[in-house]
Design a protein around this motif. Sequence first.
Motif, PDB file in Angstrom:
ATOM      1  N   GLN A 254       0.828  -1.213   0.000  1.00  0.00           N
ATOM      2  CA  GLN A 254       0.000   0.000   0.000  1.00  0.00           C
ATOM      3  C   GLN A 254       0.860   1.260   0.000  1.00  0.00           C
ATOM      4  OE1 GLN A 254      -3.019   0.088   3.074  1.00  0.00           O
ATOM      5  NE2 GLN A 254      -3.184   2.326   2.979  1.00  0.00           N
ATOM      6  N   LYS A 255       1.958   1.232   0.747  1.00  0.00           N
ATOM      7  CA  LYS A 255       2.834   2.404   0.812  1.00  0.00           C
ATOM      8  C   LYS A 255       3.434   2.706  -0.560  1.00  0.00           C
ATOM      9  CE  LYS A 255       5.860   4.534   4.201  1.00  0.00           C
ATOM     10  NZ  LYS A 255       4.767   5.341   4.744  1.00  0.00           N
ATOM     11  N   ASN A 256       3.855   1.652  -1.265  1.00  0.00           N
ATOM     12  CA  ASN A 256       4.400   1.847  -2.607  1.00  0.00           C
ATOM     13  C   ASN A 256       3.336   2.379  -3.563  1.00  0.00           C
ATOM     14  OD1 ASN A 256       6.980   0.977  -1.904  1.00  0.00           O
ATOM     15  ND2 ASN A 256       6.530  -1.172  -2.367  1.00  0.00           N
ATOM     16  N   GLU A 257       2.112   1.817  -3.432  1.00  0.00           N
ATOM     17  CA  GLU A 257       1.022   2.301  -4.285  1.00  0.00           C
ATOM     18  C   GLU A 257       0.707   3.769  -3.979  1.00  0.00           C
ATOM     19  OE1 GLU A 257      -2.096  -0.430  -3.419  1.00  0.00           O
ATOM     20  OE2 GLU A 257      -1.459  -1.892  -4.942  1.00  0.00           O
ATOM     21  N   TYR A 258       0.766   4.134  -2.704  1.00  0.00           N
ATOM     22  CA  TYR A 258       0.513   5.513  -2.303  1.00  0.00           C
ATOM     23  C   TYR A 258       1.572   6.455  -2.899  1.00  0.00           C
ATOM     24  CZ  TYR A 258       0.422   9.619   0.751  1.00  0.00           C
ATOM     25  OH  TYR A 258       0.394  10.910   1.227  1.00  0.00           O
ATOM     26  N   LYS A 259       2.848   6.028  -2.797  1.00  0.00           N
ATOM     27  CA  LYS A 259       3.929   6.856  -3.333  1.00  0.00           C
ATOM     28  C   LYS A 259       3.783   7.041  -4.842  1.00  0.00           C
ATOM     29  CE  LYS A 259       7.514   5.795   0.114  1.00  0.00           C
ATOM     30  NZ  LYS A 259       8.814   5.094   0.343  1.00  0.00           N
ATOM     31  N   ASN A 260       3.459   5.937  -5.525  1.00  0.00           N
ATOM     32  CA  ASN A 260       3.289   6.015  -6.978  1.00  0.00           C
ATOM     33  C   ASN A 260       2.136   6.947  -7.347  1.00  0.00           C
ATOM     34  OD1 ASN A 260       5.404   4.248  -7.387  1.00  0.00           O
ATOM     35  ND2 ASN A 260       4.074   2.434  -7.491  1.00  0.00           N
ATOM     36  N   GLN A 261       1.025   6.829  -6.593  1.00  0.00           N
ATOM     37  CA  GLN A 261      -0.129   7.687  -6.891  1.00  0.00           C
ATOM     38  C   GLN A 261       0.189   9.149  -6.611  1.00  0.00           C
ATOM     39  OE1 GLN A 261      -3.827   7.806  -4.434  1.00  0.00           O
ATOM     40  NE2 GLN A 261      -4.804   6.906  -6.262  1.00  0.00           N
ATOM     41  N   GLN A 262       0.894   9.386  -5.485  1.00  0.00           N
ATOM     42  CA  GLN A 262       1.241  10.772  -5.162  1.00  0.00           C
ATOM     43  C   GLN A 262       2.145  11.386  -6.233  1.00  0.00           C
ATOM     44  OE1 GLN A 262       0.104  12.767  -2.476  1.00  0.00           O
ATOM     45  NE2 GLN A 262      -1.341  11.041  -2.481  1.00  0.00           N
ATOM     46  N   GLN A 263       3.042  10.566  -6.758  1.00  0.00           N
ATOM     47  CA  GLN A 263       3.921  11.057  -7.828  1.00  0.00           C
ATOM     48  C   GLN A 263       3.112  11.388  -9.077  1.00  0.00           C
ATOM     49  OE1 GLN A 263       7.106   8.383  -8.704  1.00  0.00           O
ATOM     50  NE2 GLN A 263       8.083   9.735 -10.192  1.00  0.00           N
ATOM     51  N   LYS A 264       2.138  10.515  -9.385  1.00  0.00           N
ATOM     52  CA  LYS A 264       1.286  10.762 -10.546  1.00  0.00           C
ATOM     53  C   LYS A 264       0.446  12.023 -10.346  1.00  0.00           C
ATOM     54  CE  LYS A 264      -2.159   8.575 -13.525  1.00  0.00           C
ATOM     55  NZ  LYS A 264      -2.980   7.368 -13.774  1.00  0.00           N
ATOM     56  N   GLU A 299      -4.752   5.715   0.663  1.00  0.00           N
ATOM     57  CA  GLU A 299      -4.286   6.313   1.919  1.00  0.00           C
ATOM     58  C   GLU A 299      -2.858   5.885   2.227  1.00  0.00           C
ATOM     59  OE1 GLU A 299      -6.879   5.391   5.112  1.00  0.00           O
ATOM     60  OE2 GLU A 299      -8.556   6.556   4.334  1.00  0.00           O
ATOM     61  N   ASP A 300      -2.120   6.775   2.861  1.00  0.00           N
ATOM     62  CA  ASP A 300      -0.790   6.419   3.331  1.00  0.00           C
ATOM     63  C   ASP A 300      -0.930   5.466   4.516  1.00  0.00           C
ATOM     64  OD1 ASP A 300       1.910   6.294   3.594  1.00  0.00           O
ATOM     65  OD2 ASP A 300       2.178   8.337   4.354  1.00  0.00           O
ATOM     66  N   VAL A 301       0.095   4.698   4.767  1.00  0.00           N
ATOM     67  CA  VAL A 301       0.066   3.723   5.869  1.00  0.00           C
ATOM     68  C   VAL A 301       0.430   4.433   7.165  1.00  0.00           C
ATOM     69  CG1 VAL A 301       1.023   1.573   6.755  1.00  0.00           C
ATOM     70  CG2 VAL A 301       0.697   1.875   4.296  1.00  0.00           C
ATOM     71  N   ASP A 302      -0.455   4.294   8.158  1.00  0.00           N
ATOM     72  CA  ASP A 302      -0.182   4.902   9.461  1.00  0.00           C
ATOM     73  C   ASP A 302       0.883   4.092  10.196  1.00  0.00           C
ATOM     74  OD1 ASP A 302      -2.176   6.726   8.949  1.00  0.00           O
ATOM     75  OD2 ASP A 302      -3.720   5.542   9.976  1.00  0.00           O
TER      76      ASP A 302
END
Length: 635
Positions: A254-264, A299-302
Motif C-alpha cells: 500500500q505504501k508503494n502504491e501511495y507513493k506512486n499515486q502521489q507522484q502521478k 491512503e498512506d500507511v499509518d
Amino acid sequence: MIAINNLTFEIGSRALYDEANWHIKPGDKTGLIGANGTGKTTLLKLIVGDAKPTSGTISMSKDIKIGYLNQDLLSYQSDKSILHVAMEAFARQNQLHTEIEELLKKLETDYSEDILHKLSDKQHEFDALDGYNIEFKAHEILAGLGFSEEDQKRQLGEFSGGWRMRVMLAKILLQAPDILLLDEPTNHLDLPSIKWLETYLLAFEGAIVIVSHDRWFLDKVVNRIVESRKGKLTPYAGNYSFYLEEKALRGEIQKNEYKNQQQKIKQEEQLINRFRAKASKAKLAQSRIKMLDKMERIEDVDDENPSVNFSFRFSKQSGRHVIRIEDVSKAYPSNVILEHANAVIEKGDKIALIGANGRGKSTLLRIIAGVESFEGESITGHNVTQTFFAQHQLESLHLENAILEELQAFAPKHTDTELRSILGSFLFTGDDVFKKIKVLSGGEKSRVALAKALTADANFLILDEPTNHLDMASVNILIQALNQYEGTFIVVSHDRYLLDNVANKIWFIEDHQIKEYPGTYAEYEEWQSKRPVVEAKPQIAAPKKEEKPVKKASPTEDKSKQIKKLNQTLQQVEDKVAELEKQLADAELVLGQEETYQDQKKLAAANQHYQSVKTELQAYQADWESLAEQIMELE
C-alpha cells in the motif's frame, strides 16, 4: 453461520462501523483485534442483539446457540453455590429433574398409569440429555478454571469479581453453544487457567470469536484474525503472528502504491498549472482536473507501532546484590506461602514471577517491597532505590491533578516533552494530558500509575500485573521500555508474550520454596514440558465403588482389633489416594503440553486418561471418608 453485511453503527456523529462486512463460518476460531475504541465489544453486542445497527444486516440461522462472555456478567449476583450457578447452564435438564422429583413424590400415593408414563417419558428425555452427568461436567469445568472441591460449595457472593467471571465462563462453556463470543476471557485468569482454557478452546468444535490483547493466547487458539480499524473489518487467514507478517506485507504494498499515486498526482497538477492559463490548452487542463477529482485516493500507511523515545534515568547504580531473601516464612490461616525460603536478586536481573493464583506471587512482591510482614529477613542491597507498581497504587494518585501535573510532580528531572512522550505511549495524546485524574476510568488511572512507575528515579522496579487494561500497542511500548531499562526488575504478569520478551530469569513458588529457572519464559515452558510425567494412554474404566467395598467391622470382634484393621485399610487407601493425586497432577501437565493440545488424538487420549484417574481418585476419597467415620465412631 453469521453474515455481517454493510454494517453501519453510529454513536452521535461518529461512525464506529461504516459499511463493514464479515462472514463467520462454522469452525472458525477468530481473534477480533483493534485499538481501544474501535468497537470490538460493540460488535459483539450487535451480534447478540444487545445493540442495533444504524444500517446494514447481521443475519444468522434461527436455531444458532450463542455463548457470550462479557464484562457485564461481573454484576451477576446469587446466594447459591458456584456449582449450582454453573449448573444453571443445563436449563432443560434442571427442569426435568424437578419434574421427575415431583412425579416420584406423587407415586408414593398415586400408582396410576398416567403418572408412570409421564415419569418414564421424563426419565427417558433426562437420560437422552445426559442429565445424570451434568454435575460431573460442571465439576470438571470449574476444576479446570481453578476451583477446588471446597470452593465449588461456596456461595458466588463470597468470591471476588475475577473469580465470579470464571464461574460465568464455566456456565457459558457448559451450555455447549454453536459459537462462543469471548470478550477478554484471560483478563481474570492465572497462567494455569489460561493454559486450560487454551486446551479447551482448541478441542471446541464450534466457532469462536475472541476479543483479546493477549497475543500469546491468540497465537495458540485462533486460526484467523479480523482487525477492526477505521470503521472496517479486515480478515487475515492465520494466527496473530501471521497477521503481523501479512499486515506488514500489505502495508508495504500500500505504501508503494501511495507513493506512486502521489507522484502521478504531482505530475498531473504540474501539467494543469502549466496549461491552465493557455486558452488552447484550457479544455485539456479541465479534463485533467476532472480526472484527478474522480481518482480513488490511496491512503498512506499509518505508523501503528510507536516507539519509546525517552530515556530512563536513575541517579545511582545499585550494588551487586539487590535483594537477599533469607529463611523467609509466610503463612495465612488457611494457606502456607513460604517456608524457610531463600533467594537472591542480583543487579541486572529481569525476573518473571509466575504461577497459579493463590500461590503467593503478590505476597512475595510485597515482602520484597517491604510492605508485608513475615518471618525471616529480606535484605536490601547497597544503593538500591525501588518503586512498586501494584493495582492499589491507583489510590495514591492525586485526584485534583491533571495527568501531566501528576507526572511533573513525581518526576521533576524529566522534561515536559519526555513526559508527554511516555503519556502518549500509554494512549494519552494531545489535550488528554490535561484531564483531571478524578475523571479517568479505572483503566486510565492504571495507565497513569504505570507511567509514573517508569519515570521514577529507581534502579529496581517491582511490577504487579502491569499489563492490566493495556492494549497491544501499549504492551509493546512497555516491552520496549523494560528492555531499555538498565536497572533490575521483577514482574508478575499473565501476559506470556511480555514475559518472554523481557525476562532473563523465571521464578516460581513450589513446595513453599522460591525456585528459579535461568532462561526465558519460552525456554522455561519447554523445560517444564519435559519434566517427568505419566504418559497419557487410554485407561480401562476405574473399578466401580461396589467392587471394592469397605469392610464393616464385625460386632463380634474386639473393638481394638476392629480399629487396627480399619487403620490398616485406611493407610492403604491413603497411599492409593496419594498415588492417584500424583497421577492426576501428571495428567494435568500432559494436557498442558503443546504437543498434546495440537494433536486431537493425543488430546482425546489425554482427556480420557485424566477423567479415568479423576473418577478413581474420587471413589477412593469417598472410601477414606467412610473408613475415617467408622474409626471415629469406634474410638
